[in-house]
Design a protein around this motif. Structure first.
Motif, PDB file in Angstrom:
ATOM      1  N   ARG A  29      11.263   0.272  -0.582  1.00 60.65           N
ATOM      2  CA  ARG A  29      10.730   0.695  -1.870  1.00 60.65           C
ATOM      3  C   ARG A  29      10.318   2.150  -1.773  1.00 60.65           C
ATOM      4  N   SER A  30      10.519   2.910  -2.833  1.00 59.39           N
ATOM      5  CA  SER A  30      10.295   4.355  -2.759  1.00 59.39           C
ATOM      6  C   SER A  30       8.849   4.724  -2.451  1.00 59.39           C
ATOM      7  N   ASP A  31       7.904   3.848  -2.831  1.00 61.79           N
ATOM      8  CA  ASP A  31       6.489   4.149  -2.596  1.00 61.79           C
ATOM      9  C   ASP A  31       5.904   3.324  -1.453  1.00 61.79           C
ATOM     10  N   GLY A  56       5.955   7.693  -0.700  1.00 66.24           N
ATOM     11  CA  GLY A  56       6.285   6.815   0.420  1.00 66.24           C
ATOM     12  C   GLY A  56       5.757   7.348   1.737  1.00 66.24           C
ATOM     13  N   ARG A  57       5.814   6.493   2.762  1.00 70.73           N
ATOM     14  CA  ARG A  57       5.253   6.859   4.070  1.00 70.73           C
ATOM     15  C   ARG A  57       6.135   6.250   5.158  1.00 70.73           C
ATOM     16  N   GLY A 103       7.192  -2.704   5.736  1.00 72.53           N
ATOM     17  CA  GLY A 103       8.311  -3.044   6.601  1.00 72.53           C
ATOM     18  C   GLY A 103       8.089  -2.544   8.009  1.00 72.53           C
ATOM     19  N   VAL A 104       8.558  -3.332   8.980  1.00 66.92           N
ATOM     20  CA  VAL A 104       8.507  -2.953  10.392  1.00 66.92           C
ATOM     21  C   VAL A 104       9.891  -3.156  10.976  1.00 66.92           C
ATOM     22  N   GLY A 245       6.232  -7.866   2.743  1.00 66.09           N
ATOM     23  CA  GLY A 245       6.734  -6.913   3.732  1.00 66.09           C
ATOM     24  C   GLY A 245       7.784  -7.558   4.626  1.00 66.09           C
ATOM     25  N   ARG A 246       8.692  -6.752   5.107  1.00 61.25           N
ATOM     26  CA  ARG A 246       9.815  -7.248   5.900  1.00 61.25           C
ATOM     27  C   ARG A 246       9.665  -6.900   7.384  1.00 61.25           C
TER      28      ARG A 246
END
Length: 323
Positions: A29-31, A56-57, A103-104, A245-246
């Motif tokens: 996701r962009s943010d 985003g980060r 996400g990780v 989250g993935r």
């Protein structure tokens, strides 16, 4: 444009394994906030960064100082990026992850640059110092360990982490060889192992791989505590992943993949019941497996044979439950 339609094509000359599958699995996701726990040379990280907007980060980790130097050089000036040298096992201790992760990504094992540089000591195909440390500033090298370990410990490591059936024979040969001269080079160790193999041994493994393959793999996994770090890293990822989250993991070894598979299954499926035991508490899943194991297709394999043993697994963090 990659085959999967993502605009963040990897840099020319660098072939990140299962690139399209990773991007699909992360569903960036962009943010969002994403952590690449094994930066390597940044093939996957570039793809994530291109999908991120100004809000985003991207958090980058790696044990390898050369990988961190690459990250600093290429991404250090981007305000969306934070970089930390260290093991992904400690990701939850990084303050930058405290706000949660969308996400990780963990791309396990040794990276192509590490294999390709003889001085790192990972490859029996390139003679160099017998080091094998992903972080050359931490712990003891493979040469130091082989100089002090007894025959039983060496055999146990080769069997447990390398699944080498000739582990006892090889360990005996190593101990005998080091009594004559220290084993300090990768070529030395490879020669000792090859000479220790039974004469006339046949079979598909013997024909397909170098006789030192399993032993080098086992020693490397042991020296770098790779399985222990994986177990700790999966728990840390669960602690920091937000709902939805993935978790995306690429494994290159059956021992790694088994840990990942069982970790996801234990949190996605209720354990089997046993009528002889008291009724367990109601099972509440904390993960949802996204598809099954995925492997590289023929097109990728044609350009990157090292992807042959790669296995990708993806899971999504569920809402409203503790890790």
């Amino acid at each position: 444009m990659t085959a999967g339609g993502h605009g963040a094509a990897p840099r020319a000359g660098h072939l990140p394994v299962l690139y399209d599958e990773v991007m699909e699995g992360l569903a960036v996701r962009s943010d969002g906030t994403y952590l690449d726990g094994t930066f390597g040379r940044g093939g996957h990280a570039r793809g994530v960064l291109q999908e991120l907007g100004p809000g985003g980060r991207l958090l980058l980790m790696d044990k390898d100082p050369e990988a961190i130097a690459t990250a600093e050089r290429e991404f250090g000036g981007d305000p969306r990026v934070a970089i930390r040298r260290g093991s992904f096992a400690d990701l939850a201790a990084w303050d930058a992850t405290a706000g949660g992760l969308d996400g990780v990504l963990l791309d396990l094992g040794v990276s192509s640059p590490q294999l390709d540089v003889a001085e790192r000591g990972f490859s029996f195909g390139k003679d160099g110092p017998l080091d094998m440390r992903m972080d050359p500033d931490a712990g003891e090298s493979a040469a130091q360990w082989l100089a002090r370990a007894d025959e039983q410990e060496i055999a146990d490591v080769l069997w447990r982490y390398g699944e080498e059936r000739q582990s006892r024979r090889i360990a005996r040969a190593i101990v005998a060889a080091r009594a004559q001269a220290p084993i300090e080079r990768t070529a030395q160790l490879a020669e000792v192992i090859a000479a220790a193999m039974p004469r006339g041994k046949t079979g598909s493994d013997r024909n397909r791989i170098h006789p030192a393959t399993r032993s080098f793999q086992g020693i490397r996994i042991f020296i770098n505590r790779e399985l222990a770090d994986l177990e700790a890293g999966l728990v840390a990822a669960m602690e920091r992943l937000k709902a939805g989250g993935r978790l995306v993991v690429i494994s290159f070894h059956s021992l790694e993949d088994r840990i990942v598979k069982q970790f996801i299954a234990a949190r996605a499926k209720a354990p089997p019941t046993d009528r002889r035991r008291p009724e367990p508490e109601a099972f509440v899943p904390t993960l949802r497996a996204i598809g099954g194991a995925r492997k590289a297709g023929e097109r990728e394999l044609a350009g990157n044979p090292r992807a042959r043993s790669a296995v990708l697994r993806v899971a999504e963090r569920l809402a409203g439950v503790a890790a």
